[in-house]
Scaffold this motif. Sequence first.
Motif, PDB file in Angstrom:
ATOM      1  N   ARG A  41       0.834  -1.216   0.000  1.00  0.00           N
ATOM      2  CA  ARG A  41       0.000   0.000   0.000  1.00  0.00           C
ATOM      3  C   ARG A  41       0.859   1.252   0.000  1.00  0.00           C
ATOM      4  O   ARG A  41       0.576   2.204  -0.737  1.00  0.00           O
ATOM      5  N   GLN A  90       2.417   1.670  -3.416  1.00  0.00           N
ATOM      6  CA  GLN A  90       1.420   2.118  -4.387  1.00  0.00           C
ATOM      7  C   GLN A  90       1.167   3.608  -4.251  1.00  0.00           C
ATOM      8  O   GLN A  90       1.116   4.343  -5.249  1.00  0.00           O
ATOM      9  N   GLU A  91       1.020   4.092  -3.033  1.00  0.00           N
ATOM     10  CA  GLU A  91       0.805   5.524  -2.804  1.00  0.00           C
ATOM     11  C   GLU A  91       2.003   6.338  -3.281  1.00  0.00           C
ATOM     12  O   GLU A  91       1.845   7.393  -3.901  1.00  0.00           O
TER      13      GLU A  91
END
Length: 93
Positions: free
Chosen positions: A23, A26-27
């Motif tokens: 996560r 991805q950010e």
Amino acid sequence: MPDPRPATEVDAARVRAAVAGVRTAQETLETAVAQALKNGASVRSVAELGLSANTVQKYGRAHGWPTEENRERFYESRYDREEREDLGDSQPA
């Protein structure tokens, strides 16, 4: 049908940490792509770094691209662009 067996606490912690890492990555990727676009890079040049053009546009739009300045520069003529670059304003503020 096999009986369900829960993951051990160690395995569960490892999986949770990996999911959190994905996560975060991805950010980081999305904001890096959007910032490159906001800085004036073309969709094509960013896509050549390993993403599809559609993905580049999706990430950019999700993070505030195109800016008003990006839109203005997109529609400017070659003459206007050359004049702006000659004045030293080739990078957005």
